[in-house]
Scaffold this motif. Sequence first.
Motif, PDB file in Angstrom:
ATOM      1  N   PHE A   1     -80.102  88.246   3.121  1.00  0.00           N
ATOM      2  CA  PHE A   1     -79.153  87.381   3.817  1.00  0.00           C
ATOM      3  C   PHE A   1     -79.795  86.254   4.625  1.00  0.00           C
ATOM      4  CE2 PHE A   1     -76.356  91.231   3.456  1.00  0.00           C
ATOM      5  CZ  PHE A   1     -75.360  90.625   2.700  1.00  0.00           C
TER       6      PHE A   1
ATOM      7  N   TRP B   1     -73.398  88.674 -10.650  1.00  0.00           N
ATOM      8  CA  TRP B   1     -73.546  87.252 -10.986  1.00  0.00           C
ATOM      9  C   TRP B   1     -74.284  87.019 -12.295  1.00  0.00           C
ATOM     10  CZ3 TRP B   1     -75.094  84.634  -5.658  1.00  0.00           C
ATOM     11  CH2 TRP B   1     -73.965  84.622  -4.824  1.00  0.00           C
TER      12      TRP B   1
ATOM     13  N   GLY C   1     -69.184  83.068  -6.492  1.00  0.00           N
ATOM     14  CA  GLY C   1     -68.392  84.258  -6.205  1.00  0.00           C
ATOM     15  C   GLY C   1     -67.422  84.043  -5.079  1.00  0.00           C
ATOM     16  N   ARG C   2     -67.130  85.117  -4.406  1.00  0.00           N
ATOM     17  CA  ARG C   2     -66.094  85.103  -3.379  1.00  0.00           C
ATOM     18  C   ARG C   2     -66.559  84.366  -2.137  1.00  0.00           C
ATOM     19  NH1 ARG C   2     -65.760  90.068  -6.030  1.00  0.00           N
ATOM     20  NH2 ARG C   2     -63.721  90.468  -6.887  1.00  0.00           N
TER      21      ARG C   2
ATOM     22  N   LEU D   1     -77.426  81.087  -3.455  1.00  0.00           N
ATOM     23  CA  LEU D   1     -76.217  81.591  -2.811  1.00  0.00           C
ATOM     24  C   LEU D   1     -75.026  80.650  -3.008  1.00  0.00           C
ATOM     25  CD1 LEU D   1     -77.776  82.947   0.496  1.00  0.00           C
ATOM     26  CD2 LEU D   1     -77.021  84.265  -1.489  1.00  0.00           C
TER      27      LEU D   1
ATOM     28  N   SER E   1     -68.382  94.755   4.480  1.00  0.00           N
ATOM     29  CA  SER E   1     -68.301  93.423   3.888  1.00  0.00           C
ATOM     30  C   SER E   1     -69.657  92.985   3.339  1.00  0.00           C
ATOM     31  CB  SER E   1     -67.802  92.417   4.926  1.00  0.00           C
ATOM     32  OG  SER E   1     -67.789  91.106   4.397  1.00  0.00           O
ATOM     33  N   ASP E   2     -70.733  93.310   4.067  1.00  0.00           N
ATOM     34  CA  ASP E   2     -72.077  92.981   3.577  1.00  0.00           C
ATOM     35  C   ASP E   2     -72.359  93.701   2.255  1.00  0.00           C
ATOM     36  OD1 ASP E   2     -72.671  91.407   5.813  1.00  0.00           O
ATOM     37  OD2 ASP E   2     -73.444  93.142   6.932  1.00  0.00           O
TER      38      ASP E   2
ATOM     39  N   ASP F   1     -71.142  92.294  -5.238  1.00  0.00           N
ATOM     40  CA  ASP F   1     -70.590  91.134  -5.935  1.00  0.00           C
ATOM     41  C   ASP F   1     -71.704  90.275  -6.525  1.00  0.00           C
ATOM     42  OD1 ASP F   1     -68.210  89.605  -6.603  1.00  0.00           O
ATOM     43  OD2 ASP F   1     -68.920  88.111  -5.168  1.00  0.00           O
ATOM     44  N   ARG F   2     -72.727  90.037  -5.722  1.00  0.00           N
ATOM     45  CA  ARG F   2     -73.856  89.231  -6.202  1.00  0.00           C
ATOM     46  C   ARG F   2     -74.568  89.897  -7.372  1.00  0.00           C
ATOM     47  NH1 ARG F   2     -76.641  87.655  -0.498  1.00  0.00           N
ATOM     48  NH2 ARG F   2     -78.533  87.933  -1.758  1.00  0.00           N
TER      49      ARG F   2
ATOM     50  N   ASP G   1     -80.575  92.332  -5.617  1.00  0.00           N
ATOM     51  CA  ASP G   1     -79.346  92.391  -4.834  1.00  0.00           C
ATOM     52  C   ASP G   1     -78.660  93.746  -4.985  1.00  0.00           C
ATOM     53  OD1 ASP G   1     -79.661  89.856  -3.803  1.00  0.00           O
ATOM     54  OD2 ASP G   1     -78.311  88.890  -5.223  1.00  0.00           O
TER      55      ASP G   1
ATOM     56  N   THR H   1     -70.423  92.136  -0.551  1.00  0.00           N
ATOM     57  CA  THR H   1     -71.039  90.867  -0.948  1.00  0.00           C
ATOM     58  C   THR H   1     -72.218  91.098  -1.879  1.00  0.00           C
ATOM     59  OG1 THR H   1     -70.352  89.742   1.084  1.00  0.00           O
ATOM     60  CG2 THR H   1     -72.257  88.830  -0.079  1.00  0.00           C
ATOM     61  N   LEU H   2     -73.058  92.083  -1.551  1.00  0.00           N
ATOM     62  CA  LEU H   2     -74.234  92.349  -2.380  1.00  0.00           C
ATOM     63  C   LEU H   2     -73.840  92.917  -3.741  1.00  0.00           C
ATOM     64  CD1 LEU H   2     -76.641  93.782   0.328  1.00  0.00           C
ATOM     65  CD2 LEU H   2     -76.874  91.614  -0.894  1.00  0.00           C
TER      66      LEU H   2
END
Length: 854
Positions: free
Chosen positions: A508, A584, A853-854, A527, A573-574, A580-581, A548, A577-578
């Motif tokens: 991050f 990618w 992404g989001r 990012l 949430s963190d 989600d990444r 990730d 996010t990861l």
Amino acid sequence: MTAAALLTTSATGMASAGTSAGTGAGSDHRAVPPQHRSVLPLTQYVNPFIGTSAATTSGYAGNNNPGAKVPFGFTDFGPDMPRTNFNGSGGYLNPPDATTGKINFFSLTHLNGVGCPGQGAVGMMPASTPTAVASSSSGVPTGVPFHTATESATPGYYGVTLDNRVKVDLTATTRTGMARFTYPDAGSGYFSIDTRLNGNSNRSTEAGKLTPDHVSLDVSKDGRVLSGQTVAPAFCTPYGTPWNSPVYFYAEFDRPLVKSTEGAVNSPKDGAALLHYSLPAHDPTLTMRVGISAVSVANAKLNLHTENRSSGFEQTRKAADSAWNTRLNTIQVDRAADASRLTPTERARLVKFYTALYRVFGSPTVYSDVNGDFRSMGAERPYPTGVDTTGGIAPRRTANVADYSYVKPGGGKGGYTTHYSSFSLWDTYRSQAHLLALLAPKESSEMMQSLVVDAEQCGAFPHWVDASDDSTPMAGDNALPVLAGAYAFGAKDFDVTSAARLVKQSVFDPTSACNGNKSMTASEQYLRDGYYPSPEWSSSNIERYNSDRAAAAFLAAVPDSVRRDPKVAVTQSDLATLYDRAGWWRHIFDAANGTIATRAAPTTPGMPGALMPGTFHESTEPNYFWSFGYAWTDLIKAIGGKDQAVARLDRLFSIDSSLSTVPTAAQLNGGQDAETFYMGNEMGFNAPWAYNWAGAPASTQYIVQKLMDITFNAGRDGLPGNDDMGALSSWNVFAALGMYPTVASAPGLALSTPQFPAATVWLKNKPLRITTDGDASARPFIAGLTVGRTSHQSSWLPLCEVKGGGAMSFTLAARPTGWATAESLTPPSGPDADYTRSTAAGRPVDLPGRPGGR
């Protein structure tokens, strides 16, 4: 029986009365109670010469060194030979059928199996005439021929008779080496040392660049003590780290010098010396004990006097063999109990297996001294922009393991006793980290603590560690999957809170860097856009997605109290996010032709750039395609389904659906430009088990066996490529046991067919018994499996089902079966899947069309 109890049994003892050696397919292997087994004589099955020649298929050598060392030893006392390119980077290179060779010098440190040169510190050579190990003016090694028939090597020992008529015997402890030189007569006791020599000296274009002002050598008046400082070269010059590092030594000899009138003899100069020792006529031998340290000559002396002040050569050699035998007995294959009952094929398979296990325990390596001192990774600014090839060494602080106590998640005080180096993280995150966590959880935990301490010193997790330096020869932030994999597989006794803080920082914080090497290169671009654009490698993106996912897995696995710690502060949430990444990878997937591609940079903000053909480091798209195992279900859907996936895998492995085609060695190990499989490098390690996700587990069972039989052998060219600190060897060990950690950061294993009818794996002193009702060479397919007393239908094994020991019993068949083929039995898949379940779990990654992404 506990591990401690095992050690009380004779290291050369056979299986206890009543146990079966079990070499035949019809033996009742399941009747052998593991609690009644004794220590087996397993070092006899290790051939340290495996991997010292280049494979004819890939063109790459295993780059292993046959030198003397103990498990995880700082010292690796062995030969250094000439080389023309990166083959031979481990110090040794000779054709598999060679009858002669040349040794430039012997040295005390080697990096085993690496694809780039390094180490090779404290160069020396005995001679029967006044011959220096290197030219006094140029520093270029002289080289001494030998005949391979005079060579021998076993765990903890290397020996050779040189053509100069001196017999060399080497052995080692963790931080010391011991040599016995046997001369043809009393008057021929010459010994040469040159502190300018190192791992770069073997290549003609690099030899002789080290200058005397960067080394030192002191010789006592009588020659019984030699001490000084040499230079271990910057790893992977000029592609890796820019820093050279010091190796200090303190050596004691059992004979005095003669009173010489031979000019330069016995007259040290410029860090080199040609010495003439006085030998008795009845015993023309010269014995040397030498300690090494990365901190000081005083510490090298302390290491020597603590570990081997007075032991005889054979006593030291026997202790090294015993240490290795203890480690090898963490996996006991039944048929190894009685060598007299083995067929040549069975023996060869045991040699391949136990040599691989031997290499797994070879690294990472101890770096701290017996008093806990080690050279810090914290470098002073300004950082160098290139390597000082003359051998300049930047100053560093001396650290001590006692400086790094911590509070455990449960509130107790934690610390560590040994600092480790030699982390080939890009290579070992695939399987070696997991195997060490299973078999050596204490040492593995201290290795993870070493990475945490390295990060505290240099600012972030390092990328590839040699000595006290971070190197970046490969893409990715690969400490993260190593950490996640080791933690998932049982290595948890380290500073987990600091590790979590540093993992969060890595993924991050765009400024996160170890001595200037960024954790995430071009972080703002990545990012923002969700990918690294061309001309960056497609494989660089794959490694970033893997990192990730590993970060998310590790942060999700640590205790809640760690995530809530104010220094960590990881939220759900963190984690989302990861995860989600990790999905990618879709940004570089070309749906039109079903391949991994690359993209141009966006020309319109928020819109991805144009797709372009993929570019891949050291391999090709068909091999890299399967390199992120957590995404296989989605990846299979993306290329049209399971039939298309099987067809693609069949093309990769050069087989067909009949499972009767036998691929050639060239088809299974084609090298870095091959569109077929490349066994010799790590990016394809997962691929054989991808069939399990495609509904064709029998194909996994078939091709894993073919890979083991065809691309590995028990000769000098027995590895299909660089061993990379035990990475390739750990693949072999896992494959032989019928399992593999395809998702590097998940606590589970993809299954295939065990290659031995019966074996016991010791997990934290608890036996996991793996048996089959036949031999896989005749019956390679799984018809059924029970784990404990429960039928196990899936080709995925959650680690929680066996981490406390137990039993896995396989029923085998000569022809493919329907075991684990049902759609409902597809192994778990997805960035946030539940890998503690045997069957499919998780959700497909549903990314919006816009990159980022989001």
